[in-house]
Design an enzyme around this catalytic site. Structure first.
Site, short mmCIF file in Angstrom:
data_model
loop_
_atom_site.label_atom_id
_atom_site.label_comp_id
_atom_site.label_asym_id
_atom_site.label_seq_id
_atom_site.Cartn_x
_atom_site.Cartn_y
_atom_site.Cartn_z
N SER A 148 -0.85 1.73 -31.55
CA SER A 148 0.32 1.17 -30.32
C SER A 148 0.47 1.50 -29.17
O SER A 148 1.08 0.62 -28.45
CB SER A 148 1.08 0.69 -30.98
OG SER A 148 2.24 1.61 -31.65
N LYS A 182 7.19 6.00 -29.07
CA LYS A 182 6.80 4.86 -28.08
C LYS A 182 7.38 5.24 -26.86
O LYS A 182 7.54 5.86 -26.72
CB LYS A 182 8.01 3.70 -28.39
CG LYS A 182 7.49 3.50 -29.65
CD LYS A 182 6.37 2.12 -30.42
CE LYS A 182 6.14 1.42 -31.21
NZ LYS A 182 4.66 1.19 -31.77
#
Length: 138
Positions: free
Chosen positions: A50, A87
């Site tokens: 990701s 993230k």
């Protein structure tokens, strides 16, 4: 302490000068280069794809600093509802982004448990298996 030979690798072979022609030793300690706050730093390992949009790939080592000054858009390691995540954190919008993955931003909501563990200052790509690292991360 490592010795550094300043060689700039070229893609082509022709015209490549002998590395010894520019040889000089520079004192370089990788800890000093990579870690700004040793007592507030930990190392993690990325899992998943990701974060490929910011150059973090599955298996990369993450050097995470708990004492770094936050900026509006940092790559962070955080605990989100009991799971560790890495993230891009848009602090202004309170959103977690997964650049390059095609995933929608995750908007933090009132019921979410979110605790920032630290800011990812560096990532290190491991091109070969390192047994000692595998032992440490068990």
């Amino acid at each position: 302490m490592l010795k550094v030979i300043p060689i700039f690798a070229q893609a082509g072979i022709s015209g490549f000068e002998s590395p010894a022609a520019q040889y000089r030793e520079l004192g370089l300690d990788l800890d000093e280069l990579l870690i700004e706050h040793p007592t507030a730093t930990f190392i993690g390992q990325a899992q998943g794809d990701s974060m490929t949009g910011v150059g973090i790939f599955d298996g990369d080592l993450l050097i995470v600093d708990r004492a770094a000054m936050p900026t509006p858009l940092d790559v962070v390691v955080a605990n989100l509802n009991g799971a560790f995540v890495c993230k891009l954190f848009d602090r202004k919008a309170s959103a977690l982004l997964s650049p390059g993955s095609g995933q929608q931003p995750y908007q933090l909501a009132e019921g979410d448990w979110f605790e920032e563990e630290g800011i990812v200052m560096r990532s290190v790509r491991m091109h070969r298996y390192v047994r000692q690292l595998a032992r440490c991360l068990r």
